[in-house]
Design an enzyme around this catalytic site. Structure first.
Site, PDB file in Angstrom:
ATOM      1  N   HIS A 129     -16.868   3.444   5.170  1.00 39.50           N
ATOM      2  CA  HIS A 129     -17.330   2.682   4.028  1.00 39.50           C
ATOM      3  C   HIS A 129     -17.256   1.088   4.505  1.00 39.50           C
ATOM      4  O   HIS A 129     -16.271   0.698   5.480  1.00 39.50           O
ATOM      5  CB  HIS A 129     -16.151   2.819   3.258  1.00 39.50           C
ATOM      6  CG  HIS A 129     -16.336   2.167   1.543  1.00 39.50           C
ATOM      7  ND1 HIS A 129     -16.162   1.024   1.508  1.00 39.50           N
ATOM      8  CD2 HIS A 129     -16.902   2.964   0.458  1.00 39.50           C
ATOM      9  CE1 HIS A 129     -16.355   0.875   0.201  1.00 39.50           C
ATOM     10  NE2 HIS A 129     -17.210   1.848  -0.621  1.00 39.50           N
ATOM     11  N   ASP A 207      -8.451   4.680   6.421  1.00 38.73           N
ATOM     12  CA  ASP A 207      -8.810   4.527   5.126  1.00 38.73           C
ATOM     13  C   ASP A 207      -8.578   5.818   4.323  1.00 38.73           C
ATOM     14  O   ASP A 207      -9.098   6.855   4.560  1.00 38.73           O
ATOM     15  CB  ASP A 207     -10.250   4.067   5.191  1.00 38.73           C
ATOM     16  CG  ASP A 207     -10.928   4.069   3.619  1.00 38.73           C
ATOM     17  OD1 ASP A 207     -10.303   4.218   2.832  1.00 38.73           O
ATOM     18  OD2 ASP A 207     -12.081   3.424   3.518  1.00 38.73           O
ATOM     19  N   GLN A 210     -10.578   8.482   0.057  1.00 43.66           N
ATOM     20  CA  GLN A 210     -11.144   9.668  -0.378  1.00 43.66           C
ATOM     21  C   GLN A 210     -10.223  10.673  -0.176  1.00 43.66           C
ATOM     22  O   GLN A 210     -10.569  11.951  -0.441  1.00 43.66           O
ATOM     23  CB  GLN A 210     -12.554   9.783   0.216  1.00 43.66           C
ATOM     24  CG  GLN A 210     -13.552   8.731  -0.194  1.00 43.66           C
ATOM     25  CD  GLN A 210     -13.894   9.004  -1.576  1.00 43.66           C
ATOM     26  OE1 GLN A 210     -13.603  10.287  -2.387  1.00 43.66           O
ATOM     27  NE2 GLN A 210     -14.522   8.150  -2.060  1.00 43.66           N
ATOM     28  N   LYS A 233      -8.955   6.354  -7.944  1.00 43.35           N
ATOM     29  CA  LYS A 233      -9.719   7.425  -7.576  1.00 43.35           C
ATOM     30  C   LYS A 233      -8.918   8.642  -7.594  1.00 43.35           C
ATOM     31  O   LYS A 233      -9.319  10.003  -7.474  1.00 43.35           O
ATOM     32  CB  LYS A 233     -10.558   7.522  -6.123  1.00 43.35           C
ATOM     33  CG  LYS A 233     -11.351   6.388  -5.987  1.00 43.35           C
ATOM     34  CD  LYS A 233     -11.823   6.290  -4.396  1.00 43.35           C
ATOM     35  CE  LYS A 233     -12.584   5.232  -4.097  1.00 43.35           C
ATOM     36  NZ  LYS A 233     -13.705   5.130  -4.311  1.00 43.35           N
TER      37      LYS A 233
HETATM   38  N1  7TS Z   1     -13.172   3.716   1.287  1.00 42.28           N
HETATM   39  C1  7TS Z   1     -13.708   4.808   0.773  1.00 42.28           C
HETATM   40  C2  7TS Z   1     -13.881   5.977   1.768  1.00 42.28           C
HETATM   41  C3  7TS Z   1     -14.182   4.684  -0.343  1.00 42.28           C
HETATM   42  O1  7TS Z   1     -14.777   5.932  -0.608  1.00 42.28           O
HETATM   43  C4  7TS Z   1     -13.884   3.649  -1.114  1.00 42.28           C
HETATM   44  C5  7TS Z   1     -14.603   3.766  -2.500  1.00 42.28           C
HETATM   45  C6  7TS Z   1     -13.344   2.503  -0.783  1.00 42.28           C
HETATM   46  C7  7TS Z   1     -12.804   2.501   0.540  1.00 42.28           C
HETATM   47  C8  7TS Z   1     -13.165   1.215  -1.442  1.00 42.28           C
HETATM   48  O2  7TS Z   1     -12.309   1.584  -2.536  1.00 42.28           O
HETATM   49  P1  7TS Z   1     -12.100   0.323  -3.466  1.00 42.28           P
HETATM   50  O3  7TS Z   1     -11.207   0.922  -4.586  1.00 42.28           O
HETATM   51  O4  7TS Z   1     -11.274  -0.538  -2.782  1.00 42.28           O
HETATM   52  O5  7TS Z   1     -13.441  -0.143  -4.238  1.00 42.28           O
HETATM   53  N2  7TS Z   1     -15.840   4.504  -2.686  1.00 42.28           N
HETATM   54  C9  7TS Z   1     -16.973   4.185  -3.158  1.00 42.28           C
HETATM   55  C10 7TS Z   1     -17.900   5.136  -3.263  1.00 42.28           C
HETATM   56  O6  7TS Z   1     -17.933   5.963  -2.710  1.00 42.28           O
HETATM   57  N3  7TS Z   1     -19.061   4.830  -3.906  1.00 42.28           N
HETATM   58  O7  7TS Z   1     -18.711   3.275  -4.107  1.00 42.28           O
HETATM   59  C11 7TS Z   1     -17.239   3.077  -3.855  1.00 42.28           C
END
Ligand code: 7TS
Length: 414
Positions: A129, A207, A210, A233
């Protein structure tokens, strides 16, 4: 002796905990197949936050009065729940952040900026990501380090045969990888990467955005150095996340955000930093959000992360089978035994955004886009995919709605 049945998720029953499913979309029952981007919230989490605001809200670690002590107990109780969720050795190693992204930036700035330089190699994966790609790319550029990635094979899994070549490129100092890919659902071999990274003298940054919502994580078994994830999430509120890091690394690191709460002494000549975790928690914390985060962890633990993982595996098998029935659907990613509840696909000749828009009219919510994984999209040779993702409240009827919606898409564009 009777064999004990493994606990199973009863998704139909759990759905009753989630008020959002009481509201139809375009007159149809909501099929929410976008939990990878963010999850829906159960009453237990919403009630915990309302109750906290009504009975225990004050700033934490500041007041000597009862209400502040109560708020601090709620906030620190949540930290302990996060610690237990990932089997971290100590609660002071858990830093509350805004989200996974902030946790990863914290490591990039507070470790990377001070420890990287020319001759060093920062290794990410082609599956990252942007949150675990861009901060490292940026920090490599700022410090003169080399920035490389572990490529994917054609099946959407990391090609570890390139590790020797990466090691030959210089001193590998950072290995940053996700445990579960948000775009393909691939479960990555973090234990192997961590062992390799440590042999090179690197820190291993995972990370877990997920992974934490969907499977049991044990940071000690993974033997990583940092793990970042978000509460939103995993049935918790937005605005709060956690970074776990090994105490000796966190202690040796410079701070990230500067200001109130993170200091020991402030003088004109010099300022010194507070103890863990406060050194990394400048300013007023997301207090009620952390309490909601803790309530979400309680909720997940009561269901059981093992049961959630198994439920999602069954849904993935079902979805892959049903999607394979439709001609002209291209599926991406590894087989179900090596992936989480995420299914990426394209409908031949139809832009993913058109697919998602038509599905919305059927009450089906899926994501269309690059999923913040442009390097992966480049590798797949597409600009975007459609993605359906599942959680503990997902039922097969929602996947059926997706499939019948896709038949409509095919008819319209046929
Ligand atoms: N890493 C992964 C693997 C993610 O899926 C996401 C967000 C993030 C980092 C960032 O998370 P945040 O809470 O800091 O935004 N995932 C997604 C997605 O799948 N589509 O948009 C954001």
């Amino acid at each position: 002796m009777a064999v004990q049945a493994k606990p199973k998720v009863d998704a139909h029953r759990l759905r009753a905990d989630f008020p959002v499913f009481e509201h139809p979309v375009h007159g149809k029952p909501l099929a929410y197949l976008d939990s990878a981007v963010t999850s829906q919230k159960p009453r237990q989490v919403l009630d915990s936050m309302r109750d906290f605001y009504e009975t225990s809200y004050a700033n934490v670690h500041r007041g000597v009065y009862t209400l502040s002590e109560r708020a601090t107990a709620g906030f620190e109780g949540a930290r302990e729940k996060v610690r237990a969720l990932v089997n971290a050795p100590e609660a002071r190693e858990v830093i509350f952040t805004r989200n996974a992204t902030e946790g990863l930036n914290l490591v990039a700035y507070a470790w990377g900026l001070w420890n990287l330089g020319p001759g060093d190699v920062v290794v990410v994966t082609e599956l990252e990501h942007h949150s675990n790609f861009v901060p490292w790319q940026y920090m490599a550029r700022r410090t003169g380090a080399d920035f490389r990635m572990i490529r994917l094979d054609d099946g959407g899994e990391l090609d570890l045969s390139s590790l020797d070549e990466l090691a030959a490129a210089g001193r590998v100092r950072v290995v940053a990888a996700n445990l579960v890919s948000n775009a393909l659902g691939t479960v990555n071999p973090i234990e192997r990467l961590a062992a390799w990274g440590h042999e090179q003298g690197a820190i291993v940054v995972v990370d877990g955005a997920q992974a934490a919502p969907h499977k049991r994580i044990d940071v000690q078994a993974l033997d990583c150095d940092f793990l970042a994830f978000s509460a939103h999430k995993l049935c918790g509120p937005s605005g709060v996340g956690a970074l776990w890091g090994k105490a000796e690394l966190l202690e040796a690191m410079e701070p990230f955000n500067l200001g109130g709460h993170m200091i020991r002494k402030v003088r004109l000549e010099e300022t010194t930093w507070g103890e863990l975790p406060h050194k990394f928690e400048a300013g007023t914390s997301p207090i009620a959000e952390a309490v909601g985060f803790g309530a979400a962890i309680d909720y997940l633990e009561e269901i059981g992360l093992e049961a959630i993982e198994e439920h999602e595996r069954e849904l993935t098998v079902y979805a892959l089978d049903r999607l394979a029935e439709i001609p002209g659907i291209k599926l991406y990613g590894p087989p179900p035994d090596r992936r989480a509840g995420i299914v990426s696909f394209n409908v031949e000749g139809v832009h993913p955004h058109d697919v998602a828009q038509i599905l919305d009219l059927e009450g089906v919510a899926i994501r269309a886009g690059h999923h913040c994984c442009q390097p992966l999209m480049t590798r797949l040779g597409v600009s975007a995919t459609n993605r359906a993702s599942f959680y503990l409240y997902t039922i097969t009827e929602e996947i059926d709605s997706l499939v019948s919606g896709l038949h409509k898409v095919k008819k319209l564009f046929g």
